[in-house]
Scaffold this motif. Structure first.
Motif, PDB file in Angstrom:
ATOM      1  N   UNK A  62       0.822  -1.203   0.000  1.00 39.24           N
ATOM      2  CA  UNK A  62       0.000   0.000   0.000  1.00 39.24           C
ATOM      3  C   UNK A  62       0.853   1.247   0.000  1.00 39.24           C
ATOM      4  N   UNK A  63       0.318   2.290  -0.602  1.00 40.19           N
ATOM      5  CA  UNK A  63       0.950   3.601  -0.578  1.00 40.19           C
ATOM      6  C   UNK A  63      -0.155   4.616  -0.328  1.00 40.19           C
ATOM      7  N   UNK A  64       0.080   5.519   0.621  1.00 38.90           N
ATOM      8  CA  UNK A  64      -0.889   6.561   0.916  1.00 38.90           C
ATOM      9  C   UNK A  64      -0.803   7.643  -0.149  1.00 38.90           C
ATOM     10  N   UNK A  65      -1.957   8.034  -0.694  1.00 44.26           N
ATOM     11  CA  UNK A  65      -1.980   9.051  -1.736  1.00 44.26           C
ATOM     12  C   UNK A  65      -2.575  10.370  -1.254  1.00 44.26           C
ATOM     13  N   UNK A  66      -3.587  10.305  -0.393  1.00 46.00           N
ATOM     14  CA  UNK A  66      -4.237  11.535   0.057  1.00 46.00           C
ATOM     15  C   UNK A  66      -4.855  11.338   1.430  1.00 46.00           C
ATOM     16  N   UNK A  67      -4.740  12.375   2.241  1.00 51.85           N
ATOM     17  CA  UNK A  67      -5.342  12.386   3.569  1.00 51.85           C
ATOM     18  C   UNK A  67      -6.578  13.279   3.522  1.00 51.85           C
ATOM     19  N   UNK A  68      -7.553  13.000   4.370  1.00 53.75           N
ATOM     20  CA  UNK A  68      -8.760  13.832   4.355  1.00 53.75           C
ATOM     21  C   UNK A  68      -8.533  15.154   5.087  1.00 53.75           C
ATOM     22  N   UNK A  69      -9.345  16.130   4.762  1.00 54.52           N
ATOM     23  CA  UNK A  69      -9.324  17.392   5.492  1.00 54.52           C
ATOM     24  C   UNK A  69      -8.152  18.278   5.133  1.00 54.52           C
ATOM     25  N   UNK A  70      -7.986  19.297   5.948  1.00 53.41           N
ATOM     26  CA  UNK A  70      -6.948  20.301   5.728  1.00 53.41           C
ATOM     27  C   UNK A  70      -5.573  19.757   6.099  1.00 53.41           C
ATOM     28  N   UNK A  71      -4.560  20.384   5.540  1.00 59.52           N
ATOM     29  CA  UNK A  71      -3.168  20.054   5.845  1.00 59.52           C
ATOM     30  C   UNK A  71      -2.914  20.190   7.351  1.00 59.52           C
ATOM     31  N   UNK A  72      -2.189  19.236   7.929  1.00 57.47           N
ATOM     32  CA  UNK A  72      -1.833  19.279   9.347  1.00 57.47           C
ATOM     33  C   UNK A  72      -0.314  19.372   9.459  1.00 57.47           C
ATOM     34  N   UNK A  73       0.181  20.562   9.775  1.00 53.22           N
ATOM     35  CA  UNK A  73       1.623  20.794   9.875  1.00 53.22           C
ATOM     36  C   UNK A  73       2.236  19.864  10.914  1.00 53.22           C
ATOM     37  N   UNK A  74       3.362  19.248  10.561  1.00 51.81           N
ATOM     38  CA  UNK A  74       4.079  18.382  11.478  1.00 51.81           C
ATOM     39  C   UNK A  74       3.608  16.939  11.495  1.00 51.81           C
ATOM     40  N   UNK A  75       2.573  16.612  10.728  1.00 48.83           N
ATOM     41  CA  UNK A  75       2.049  15.245  10.693  1.00 48.83           C
ATOM     42  C   UNK A  75       2.406  14.594   9.364  1.00 48.83           C
ATOM     43  N   UNK A  76       2.878  13.355   9.428  1.00 56.41           N
ATOM     44  CA  UNK A  76       3.221  12.617   8.208  1.00 56.41           C
ATOM     45  C   UNK A  76       2.810  11.160   8.354  1.00 56.41           C
ATOM     46  N   UNK A  77       2.542  10.529   7.215  1.00 60.01           N
ATOM     47  CA  UNK A  77       2.359   9.076   7.193  1.00 60.01           C
ATOM     48  C   UNK A  77       3.688   8.499   6.752  1.00 60.01           C
ATOM     49  N   UNK A  78       4.267   7.669   7.612  1.00 58.86           N
ATOM     50  CA  UNK A  78       5.580   7.089   7.348  1.00 58.86           C
ATOM     51  C   UNK A  78       5.457   5.783   6.580  1.00 58.86           C
ATOM     52  N   UNK A  79       4.434   4.994   6.908  1.00 60.11           N
ATOM     53  CA  UNK A  79       4.306   3.668   6.304  1.00 60.11           C
ATOM     54  C   UNK A  79       2.851   3.226   6.367  1.00 60.11           C
ATOM     55  N   UNK A  80       2.435   2.446   5.359  1.00 58.83           N
ATOM     56  CA  UNK A  80       1.114   1.832   5.347  1.00 58.83           C
ATOM     57  C   UNK A  80       1.323   0.389   4.925  1.00 58.83           C
ATOM     58  N   UNK A  81       0.767  -0.547   5.691  1.00 57.73           N
ATOM     59  CA  UNK A  81       0.933  -1.957   5.346  1.00 57.73           C
ATOM     60  C   UNK A  81      -0.389  -2.702   5.454  1.00 57.73           C
ATOM     61  N   UNK A  82      -0.519  -3.750   4.644  1.00 58.14           N
ATOM     62  CA  UNK A  82      -1.629  -4.679   4.794  1.00 58.14           C
ATOM     63  C   UNK A  82      -1.239  -5.641   5.909  1.00 58.14           C
TER      64      UNK A  82
END
Length: 132
Positions: A62-82
């Protein structure tokens, strides 16, 4: 001026004409609603979500493409796994790069899901991608 192409002296086309690769399926899907928990300051946290509607299977990538809502400074998705043993269960690793807790936005997260061919084995040697 000649209209012929002298090209290399070959007697057959070396370029594969059939499908090549190890991906059985690939899709861009949107999950059902996910409600993540808060992530502590200056840390990473893994959170699991079951029954998200992606139809993932153990071994999917899996690869994250988009997060919901407004941009959240300082927050990141590092990894997504099944999940390695449970269908339709994913784990997201969030990183909080700030000095305060952050709760990732709830909502529909968009992912790219790739499913390798069953039983596909990466060839040993000088490089799998070079073996085609």
């Amino acid at each position: 001026m000649t209209t012929t192409n002298p090209g290399p002296a070959i007697t057959s086309n070396p370029v594969p004409t059939g499908s090549v690769g190890n991906i059985q399926k690939q899709a861009i899907l949107q999950t059902a609603s996910i409600t993540p928990a808060a992530v502590s300051a200056n840390t990473t946290a893994q959170q699991s979500f079951t029954g998200v509607g992606l139809g993932t299977q153990p071994g999917d990538y899996l690869q994250s493409l988009a997060l919901p809502g407004a941009f959240q400074a300082g927050l990141a998705i590092v990894n997504v796994t099944a999940d390695a043993t449970t269908n339709d269960k994913i784990t997201i690793t969030f990183a909080n790069l700030t000095a305060s807790p952050i709760t990732p936005n709830a909502g529909s997260y968009t992912f790219e899901v790739s499913r390798p061919q069953p039983g596909d084995v990466v060839a040993a040697g000088s490089g799998y991608m070079n073996s085609f």
